[in-house]
Design a protein around this motif. Structure first.
Motif, short mmCIF file in Angstrom:
data_model
loop_
_atom_site.label_atom_id
_atom_site.label_comp_id
_atom_site.label_asym_id
_atom_site.label_seq_id
_atom_site.Cartn_x
_atom_site.Cartn_y
_atom_site.Cartn_z
N LEU A 763 0.86 -1.17 0.00
CA LEU A 763 0.00 0.00 0.00
C LEU A 763 0.90 1.23 0.00
N ILE A 764 1.03 1.88 -1.15
CA ILE A 764 1.99 2.98 -1.27
C ILE A 764 1.34 4.36 -1.16
N HIS A 765 0.01 4.42 -1.14
CA HIS A 765 -0.71 5.67 -0.80
C HIS A 765 -2.04 5.26 -0.18
N LYS A 766 -2.33 5.81 0.98
CA LYS A 766 -3.53 5.45 1.71
C LYS A 766 -4.55 6.59 1.63
N ALA A 767 -5.76 6.26 1.26
CA ALA A 767 -6.82 7.27 1.15
C ALA A 767 -7.10 7.88 2.53
N SER A 768 -7.48 9.13 2.52
CA SER A 768 -7.74 9.83 3.77
C SER A 768 -8.94 9.23 4.48
N ALA A 769 -8.95 9.38 5.79
CA ALA A 769 -10.08 8.87 6.58
C ALA A 769 -11.38 9.54 6.17
N GLU A 770 -11.30 10.82 5.84
CA GLU A 770 -12.50 11.55 5.44
C GLU A 770 -13.10 10.97 4.17
N SER A 771 -12.25 10.68 3.17
CA SER A 771 -12.77 10.13 1.92
C SER A 771 -13.36 8.74 2.13
N VAL A 772 -12.79 7.99 3.07
CA VAL A 772 -13.33 6.67 3.37
C VAL A 772 -14.71 6.80 4.01
N GLU A 773 -14.82 7.70 4.97
CA GLU A 773 -16.08 7.89 5.68
C GLU A 773 -17.20 8.38 4.77
N THR A 774 -16.86 9.16 3.77
CA THR A 774 -17.88 9.72 2.87
C THR A 774 -18.11 8.85 1.64
N GLY A 775 -17.43 7.71 1.57
CA GLY A 775 -17.62 6.81 0.42
C GLY A 775 -16.95 7.31 -0.85
N LYS A 776 -15.96 8.20 -0.70
CA LYS A 776 -15.30 8.77 -1.86
C LYS A 776 -13.88 8.20 -2.05
N ALA A 777 -13.64 7.03 -1.48
CA ALA A 777 -12.33 6.38 -1.62
C ALA A 777 -12.49 5.11 -2.45
N LEU A 806 -3.74 3.26 -3.07
CA LEU A 806 -2.95 2.79 -4.21
C LEU A 806 -2.15 1.56 -3.78
N VAL A 807 -2.52 0.42 -4.29
CA VAL A 807 -1.88 -0.85 -3.96
C VAL A 807 -1.05 -1.30 -5.16
N GLU A 808 0.27 -1.37 -4.94
CA GLU A 808 1.14 -1.90 -6.00
C GLU A 808 1.18 -3.42 -5.89
N LEU A 809 0.78 -4.08 -6.96
CA LEU A 809 0.80 -5.54 -7.00
C LEU A 809 2.22 -6.01 -7.30
N ARG A 810 3.03 -6.04 -6.27
CA ARG A 810 4.42 -6.43 -6.46
C ARG A 810 4.58 -7.93 -6.68
N THR A 811 3.59 -8.71 -6.31
CA THR A 811 3.59 -10.13 -6.65
C THR A 811 2.30 -10.44 -7.41
N LEU A 812 2.46 -10.71 -8.71
CA LEU A 812 1.32 -11.10 -9.51
C LEU A 812 0.94 -12.55 -9.24
N LYS A 813 1.95 -13.33 -8.88
CA LYS A 813 1.71 -14.72 -8.47
C LYS A 813 2.82 -15.16 -7.53
N PRO A 814 2.47 -15.64 -6.33
CA PRO A 814 1.11 -15.73 -5.79
C PRO A 814 0.52 -14.35 -5.48
N LEU A 815 -0.74 -14.19 -5.72
CA LEU A 815 -1.41 -12.91 -5.50
C LEU A 815 -1.63 -12.69 -4.00
N ASP A 816 -1.26 -11.51 -3.56
CA ASP A 816 -1.42 -11.16 -2.14
C ASP A 816 -2.86 -10.69 -1.91
N ILE A 817 -3.78 -11.61 -1.72
CA ILE A 817 -5.18 -11.28 -1.55
C ILE A 817 -5.45 -10.62 -0.20
N ASP A 818 -4.57 -10.86 0.78
CA ASP A 818 -4.79 -10.29 2.12
C ASP A 818 -4.65 -8.77 2.10
N THR A 819 -3.63 -8.25 1.41
CA THR A 819 -3.46 -6.80 1.33
C THR A 819 -4.62 -6.17 0.57
#
Length: 901
Positions: A763-777, A806-819
């Motif tokens: 996770l190389i950029h995390k959406a703001s708490a405000e955008s999450v709360e308002t459904g804009k993330a 912004l989640v960088e998929l640094r492993t395409l396989k195996p896919l990191d489904i947890d992140t």
């Protein structure tokens, strides 16, 4: 005499034919020790008939050549017959009432009620010229092609024709024949399934392997390898159990008939794709040279593992004496470590382009490799001569100064003599050689083979009666009581018991557990902390004796410059990868690297200064063929090394798809014996407006996503490039790492010195708490150039009251489904900015996983922004429609947040 001639030819043809008859009779009399045959009647065989004219005249030189090829005459000249005399077409067969000695003279001819016959006209492929493949002919080849001393060659004949050696050859052939017969029976009973390819008729080849190789020699074969594994010392019961799909098999039932492996006997496959084993053999042979250069030796452990030790330090006196007895010389350099590699290939496979690349590599690096071409004249059913101009495969190496020899598989003792001589030539440091063994295979391509091609059934029937190497051996060596019938019978009974026990062992062995398949997916667990993996104990000693103080000063200065750049956040992606490679090659001298244009640093400097520091063997320039480079890496990885294969542009890894697939398959199909620690890396991907056209814009990462057993990663920042490179070099399995081609030098940053990075998304950029709360993330999943495209639009989205995880998929396989799950638990919306096509792309796989596993977290459908299924055009006006970018991402985020999806 029955001669069909024109009237004016009768005199000369009768004279010539009578001379032939009289010479033939005198030859039998003098050679066989009997006075007069009770009946001698000679007629020309139909195979000798010219096709279009009943009165076709042929020179006696042509007559003589034909007679030699059909085994009626074994010499180069006929007394009283000159080359300007002619014969016309004649019909019939050569028949006489021979005694026992005469029968022994012609082991390759037909004998039915005292009749001797040549090759029938419906047999498509005549035997080889005996003047070339007799022992005298073989000696001439060895003298001419390999510079042997004539007196030296006599020792091979003396040694091989001792009773003990002959019985060993016979046992090897009987074991091969009886084992294959048992396989056929078990196949018909349904205990062996899938494809199976039997070797009956070619038993002189495993006899040669058994007599001419050592346990520590590397042996690499193809899909018809049961007998080659037997000859290498692999347990017959384990081979049979493997065919039975049992846990007690050589590969625990994971490989099967076409994929036999035994690590301690250095039997390294069993490969199903025709000729794919050739570059693997080059890598195996190169590993022997690497051992010599680095001063390393192999040691067998009780659990079946083979490890590398420092030859000068890690042996106690008893172990050292045992090792010396195996290699017969000093271990550190030169010819003392006289191990070789042997690769077996069919005559059809020998015309594959990989053969040319192998010969070039062998010659260029003087690899200790014997290339055995099993020449049964058929590619499945098709005659080799119908698809290949040169069927004299022993000459294929002439252009590369690789000598070759032709032998006749009918005479097993001669094959062994030639094999011992040629392997000694290689062991003495003279480099590679080719050995073509002419055979007739008695069985079809597989039990399911329809054998529809012309002449196959007739040829097979004829060969079983006339060209059986076991029957020929029995006849030849019982003739003068060199071996007795009782001795041969005792060997057959011994082998019968061995094969019977093998079948019983296979029957008793349990099925493998169903969980084994998943256990053999990756040799290194996904959650491994690579920082905890220790370097080999011999690292400092090897570096000291292989890297000069001047070289060490230069590379340390280079590393210091890169680290200063990283401290200032000025190190690029390619420089970060180069730094990681040097640190790992110093940390573990079993790490190697190979690439195109390596000495010059390749296109982006990833392998820069490696050859100048570690030498041209550990850091080798290679030909421009990605498949060959990856294939050699596989061979090294199977023999204790950690090769890095740098692809100048990963898109051209398409050339190596067969090898990439085998990278992923090998750990499982070898039953976990070969872990294959190989890293393939390079610049790739498809950047918006990169103007490189379709071929440089292909999403190889999507193409290889379906390769089982392969870890695939991407790195769009210097810290990821550094940390993931280090982790994947230390991983014990095959890995593929891709950097964004257009950002290699542009993107700058820092690195975490000396630290490996976990193989998971970030996770190389995390959406703001405000955008999450308002459904804009919105969660944005992307990789390669998509990371920069997403970063460039974050500020603009914030201005609109929107934000992204912004989640960088640094492993395409195996896919990191947890992140991905952790982010979706916050945003409940996802868009995938995908650098592959709509059909079969990375985004399709990620979307499917999200919908299947995280559906309850979604407030809207998954949005995929993928490349169109159109090839990427060169012109920007067209390309911008095909390749998605930041502007497309902005539209997608707005649509998701507005509920317009």
């Amino acid at each position: 005499l029955n001669s069909n001639t024109t009237k004016n030819q009768t005199s000369i043809n009768t004279l010539s034919t009578m001379r032939l008859i009289l010479w033939y009779a005198s030859m039998l009399t003098s050679a066989s020790g009997f006075s007069t045959p009770s009946m001698l009647q000679l007629h020309w065989h139909p195979a000798f008939v010219a096709p279009k004219s009943k009165t076709t005249r042929r020179s006696n030189a042509a007559v003589l050549s034909h007679l030699r090829k059909t085994r009626l005459f074994m010499t180069d000249t006929l007394p009283g017959l000159t080359n300007n005399e002619t014969t016309s077409e004649m019909k019939g067969s050569a028949t006489f009432q021979p005694n026992e000695e005469v029968n022994a003279l012609f082991p390759g001819a037909t004998f039915v009620n005292g009749e001797i016959d040549a090759v029938p006209s419906n047999i498509m492929r005549p035997p080889p010229d005996p003047s070339i493949t007799s022992w005298e002919g073989i000696k001439r080849q060895l003298i001419s092609n390999f510079s042997f001393d004539p007196q030296e060659l006599e020792s091979y004949s003396t040694e091989i024709e001792e009773k003990g050696s002959l019985l060993s050859i016979y046992k090897s052939m009987q074991l091969s024949r009886q084992f294959e017969n048992a396989c056929n029976q078990q196949y018909m009973q349904g205990k062996i399934r899938g494809f199976m390819h039997l070797d009956n008729g070619q038993e002189s080849i495993p006899a040669m392997i058994n007599a001419a190789t050592k346990k520590t020699d590397k042996k690499i074969s193809y899909y018809r390898e049961h007998c080659h594994a037997l000859a290498s010392g692999v347990d017959p019961g384990k081979i049979m159990a493997e065919l039975f799909m049992k846990d007690g098999g050589t590969c625990r039932g994971a490989g099967g008939s076409m994929h036999l492996f035994d690590k301690q006997h250095r039997f390294q496959g069993g490969w199903a794709l025709v000729a794919e084993q050739l570059p693997y053999a080059a890598g195996a042979a190169k590993s022997i040279l690497l051992d010599r250069e680095l001063g390393l030796v192999e040691k067998d452990l009780e659990d079946g593992e083979v490890i590398k030790l420092d030859a000068s330090v890690d042996f106690d006196d008893a172990e050292w004496d045992e090792f010396q007895s195996r290699i017969n010389g000093p271990p550190l350099s030169g010819n003392g470590d006289n191990r070789i590699a042997v690769v077996l290939v069919g005559d059809g496979g020998s015309h594959n382009g990989r053969m040319t690349e192998l010969l070039n590599a062998c010659s260029k690096q003087n690899l200790p490799l014997l290339i055995v071409v099993i020449d049964n004249g058929r590619a499945i059913n098709t005659l080799t001569k119908d698809v290949a101009t040169n069927t004299e495969q022993h000459t294929l190496g002439n252009h590369y100064h690789v000598p070759g020899i032709l032998v006749d598989g009918l005479d097993a003792a001669n094959v062994v003599k030639a094999g011992r001589a040629v392997t000694d030539y290689i062991r003495n440091g003279h480099g590679p050689a080719v050995m073509q063994i002419h055979t007739y295979r008695f069985m079809g391509h597989s039990p399911a083979d329809p054998e529809h091609e012309r002449g196959r059934k007739d040829e097979k029937t004829w060969a079983r009666g006339n060209y059986d190497p076991i029957k020929a051996f029995e006849t030849k060596y019982t003739r003068y009581d060199m071996l007795t019938h009782e001795e041969l019978q005792a060997v057959k009974k011994e082998v019968e018991a061995i094969v019977s026990d093998a079948v019983k062992y296979a029957d008793r062995s349990p099925d493998p557990p169903s969980s084994l398949a998943k256990e053999l997916e990756y040799p290194t667990a996904i959650d491994t902390d690579y920082n905890k993996i220790s370097p080999p104990p011999f690292a400092d000693a090897v570096n000291k004796r292989t890297i000069s103080s001047e070289q060490m000063d230069i590379i340390n200065a280079h590393i210091a410059v890169l680290r200063k750049k990283a401290v200032r956040s000025e190190i690029s992606i390619c420089e970060a990868a180069n730094l990681a490679i040097h640190e790992e090659m110093l940390r573990d001298p079993s790490t190697t690297i190979q690439a195109e244009d390596l000495q010059a640093g390749s296109s982006y400097g990833i392998p820069g200064l490696t050859q100048q520091t570690y030498g041209s063997l550990r850091a080798s320039d290679e030909i421009i063929d990605e498949g060959h480079i990856i294939g050699k890496g596989i061979g090294e990885a199977m023999n204790g090394y950690r090769p890095i294969v740098e692809l100048m542009n990963t898109n051209f890894g398409i050339y190596g798809m067969a090898e990439i697939a085998s990278c992923g398959n090998t750990y499982l199909q070898s039953g976990g014996q070969f872990k294959l620690p190989i890293l393939i890396l390079g610049a790739g991907g498809t950047a918006p407006d990169q103007a490189l056209g379709a071929e440089h814009s292909q999403p190889l990462h999507a193409y290889i996503l379906g390769v089982p057993g392969l870890k695939i990663a991407t790195a769009a920042t210097p810290d990821a490039a550094y940390g993931i490179t280090k982790s994947m070099i230390r991983d014990n399995g095959p890995c593929f790492l891709i950097f964004p081609v257009k950002l290699m030098q542009e993107t700058k940053g820092t690195v975490d010195f000396g630290k490996c990075m976990p193989l998971k998304a970030a996770l190389i950029h995390k959406a703001s708490a405000e955008s999450v709360e308002t459904g804009k993330a919105v969660t944005v999943l992307t990789y390669l150039h998509g990371v920069k495209e997403a970063q460039l639009v974050i500020d603009g989205l914030k201005e609109k009251g929107l934000d992204i995880d912004l989640v960088e998929l640094r492993t395409l396989k195996p896919l990191d489904i947890d992140t991905i799950r952790e982010s979706l638990e916050r945003t409940n919306k996802v868009v995938i900015l995908d650098e592959s096509t709509q059909s079969g792309g990375v985004g399709a796989t990620v979307s499917a996983r999200v919908c299947e596993e995280l559906f309850d977290l979604l407030d809207a459908p998954v949005m995929r922004l993928s490349m169109d299924d159109t090839p990427v055009p060169y012109a920007s006006s067209m390309e911008k429609v095909v390749v998605k970018r930041g502007s497309d991402l902005v539209k997608g985020v707005i649509a998701l947040c507005a509920g317009n999806v």
